[in-house]
Design a protein around this motif. Structure first.
Motif, PDB file in Angstrom:
ATOM      1  N   ILE A  79       0.838  -1.203   0.000  1.00 37.94           N
ATOM      2  CA  ILE A  79       0.000   0.000   0.000  1.00 37.94           C
ATOM      3  C   ILE A  79       0.877   1.260   0.000  1.00 37.94           C
ATOM      4  O   ILE A  79       0.592   2.219  -0.710  1.00 37.94           O
ATOM      5  CB  ILE A  79      -0.975  -0.024   1.196  1.00 37.94           C
ATOM      6  N   CYS A  80       1.968   1.226   0.757  1.00 36.71           N
ATOM      7  CA  CYS A  80       2.902   2.366   0.765  1.00 36.71           C
ATOM      8  C   CYS A  80       3.505   2.583  -0.622  1.00 36.71           C
ATOM      9  O   CYS A  80       3.597   3.718  -1.094  1.00 36.71           O
ATOM     10  CB  CYS A  80       4.014   2.146   1.785  1.00 36.71           C
ATOM     11  N   GLN A  81       3.895   1.479  -1.285  1.00 36.37           N
ATOM     12  CA  GLN A  81       4.452   1.595  -2.637  1.00 36.37           C
ATOM     13  C   GLN A  81       3.426   2.199  -3.599  1.00 36.37           C
ATOM     14  O   GLN A  81       3.762   3.024  -4.444  1.00 36.37           O
ATOM     15  CB  GLN A  81       4.883   0.223  -3.153  1.00 36.37           C
ATOM     16  N   TYR A  82       2.175   1.780  -3.444  1.00 34.71           N
ATOM     17  CA  TYR A  82       1.111   2.300  -4.294  1.00 34.71           C
ATOM     18  C   TYR A  82       0.942   3.802  -4.074  1.00 34.71           C
ATOM     19  O   TYR A  82       0.870   4.579  -5.031  1.00 34.71           O
ATOM     20  CB  TYR A  82      -0.191   1.560  -4.011  1.00 34.71           C
ATOM     21  N   CYS A  83       0.893   4.224  -2.809  1.00 31.59           N
ATOM     22  CA  CYS A  83       0.729   5.652  -2.491  1.00 31.59           C
ATOM     23  C   CYS A  83       1.924   6.458  -3.012  1.00 31.59           C
ATOM     24  O   CYS A  83       1.752   7.573  -3.513  1.00 31.59           O
ATOM     25  CB  CYS A  83       0.566   5.856  -0.993  1.00 31.59           C
ATOM     26  N   MET A  84       3.126   5.887  -2.901  1.00 35.15           N
ATOM     27  CA  MET A  84       4.317   6.566  -3.425  1.00 35.15           C
ATOM     28  C   MET A  84       4.215   6.727  -4.943  1.00 35.15           C
ATOM     29  O   MET A  84       4.526   7.784  -5.486  1.00 35.15           O
ATOM     30  CB  MET A  84       5.583   5.781  -3.073  1.00 35.15           C
ATOM     31  N   ALA A  85       3.756   5.684  -5.624  1.00 34.78           N
ATOM     32  CA  ALA A  85       3.606   5.755  -7.084  1.00 34.78           C
ATOM     33  C   ALA A  85       2.559   6.802  -7.461  1.00 34.78           C
ATOM     34  O   ALA A  85       2.746   7.564  -8.414  1.00 34.78           O
ATOM     35  CB  ALA A  85       3.220   4.385  -7.649  1.00 34.78           C
ATOM     36  N   ARG A  86       1.471   6.845  -6.703  1.00 41.81           N
ATOM     37  CA  ARG A  86       0.411   7.823  -6.978  1.00 41.81           C
ATOM     38  C   ARG A  86       0.920   9.250  -6.816  1.00 41.81           C
ATOM     39  O   ARG A  86       0.459  10.162  -7.494  1.00 41.81           O
ATOM     40  CB  ARG A  86      -0.771   7.632  -6.015  1.00 41.81           C
ATOM     41  N   SER A  87       1.852   9.450  -5.882  1.00 48.52           N
ATOM     42  CA  SER A  87       2.317  10.813  -5.600  1.00 48.52           C
ATOM     43  C   SER A  87       3.430  11.268  -6.540  1.00 48.52           C
ATOM     44  O   SER A  87       3.861  12.407  -6.485  1.00 48.52           O
ATOM     45  CB  SER A  87       2.808  10.909  -4.152  1.00 48.52           C
ATOM     46  N   ASP A  88       3.885  10.377  -7.418  1.00 47.38           N
ATOM     47  CA  ASP A  88       4.950  10.714  -8.358  1.00 47.38           C
ATOM     48  C   ASP A  88       4.372  11.593  -9.467  1.00 47.38           C
ATOM     49  O   ASP A  88       3.514  11.143 -10.226  1.00 47.38           O
ATOM     50  CB  ASP A  88       5.540   9.429  -8.954  1.00 47.38           C
ATOM     51  N   PRO A  89       4.828  12.848  -9.587  1.00 51.98           N
ATOM     52  CA  PRO A  89       4.252  13.761 -10.595  1.00 51.98           C
ATOM     53  C   PRO A  89       4.387  13.236 -12.025  1.00 51.98           C
ATOM     54  O   PRO A  89       3.560  13.541 -12.876  1.00 51.98           O
ATOM     55  CB  PRO A  89       5.044  15.050 -10.430  1.00 51.98           C
ATOM     56  N   GLU A  90       5.399  12.423 -12.289  1.00 49.68           N
ATOM     57  CA  GLU A  90       5.590  11.895 -13.641  1.00 49.68           C
ATOM     58  C   GLU A  90       4.503  10.886 -14.021  1.00 49.68           C
ATOM     59  O   GLU A  90       4.284  10.622 -15.187  1.00 49.68           O
ATOM     60  CB  GLU A  90       6.968  11.239 -13.766  1.00 49.68           C
ATOM     61  N   LEU A  91       3.852  10.310 -13.021  1.00 45.48           N
ATOM     62  CA  LEU A  91       2.813   9.311 -13.304  1.00 45.48           C
ATOM     63  C   LEU A  91       1.413   9.907 -13.284  1.00 45.48           C
ATOM     64  O   LEU A  91       0.429   9.197 -13.421  1.00 45.48           O
ATOM     65  CB  LEU A  91       2.879   8.181 -12.258  1.00 45.48           C
ATOM     66  N   GLU A  92       1.355  11.218 -13.114  1.00 51.99           N
ATOM     67  CA  GLU A  92       0.069  11.882 -12.922  1.00 51.99           C
ATOM     68  C   GLU A  92      -0.950  11.574 -14.018  1.00 51.99           C
ATOM     69  O   GLU A  92      -2.119  11.366 -13.747  1.00 51.99           O
ATOM     70  CB  GLU A  92       0.307  13.392 -12.853  1.00 51.99           C
TER      71      GLU A  92
END
Length: 129
Positions: A79-92
């Motif tokens: 879940i932490c990895q998912y939240c980190m990925a969501r917060s990555d501006p490049e993946l917006e």
């Protein structure tokens, strides 16, 4: 002679360190993520809004600890990895349908695999991600 003198190297100190969250799983394992990643979880948002969550300063970080005794370490890590990925501006702009840590689980048809998928789904629902 300069033999006795040590040169001073300036050390950069962040004036406004980014706040972080320490999430503590059922077995006591700890995950520290930036608050900007944590807010992708409705559960973490509600905990941060609670005045009882104390902030401590560790090194140059402000850290707020949140215990999540309902979720075991491995699942909380995902879940932490998912939240980190969501917060990555490049993946917006990209949908997260291909969340790579889930692919690595290599889910087959065994009972263990089904149990793991169910656990991830229940934990995701509980955390509101």
């Amino acid at each position: 002679e300069m033999a006795g003198k040590k040169s001073k190297v300036p050390v950069e100190v962040e004036v406004n360190p980014e706040p972080h969250i320490e999430l503590i799983a059922s077995d006591g394992s700890k995950y520290i993520i930036p608050e900007r990643a944590g807010v992708f979880s409705k559960y973490i948002q509600s905990q941060l809004a609670d005045e009882k969550v104390e902030a401590t300063q560790e090194n140059n970080y402000i850290v707020k600890s949140i215990e999540i005794p309902q979720i075991r370490s491995m699942i909380l890590g995902l879940i932490c990895q998912y939240c980190m990925a969501r917060s990555d501006p490049e993946l917006e702009d990209r949908p997260l349908l291909e969340f790579s840590p889930l692919k690595q689980l290599n889910c087959g048809d065994s009972d263990d695999d089904r149990q793991l998928v169910l656990e991830v789904l229940l934990a995701s629902q509980y955390m509101g991600v």
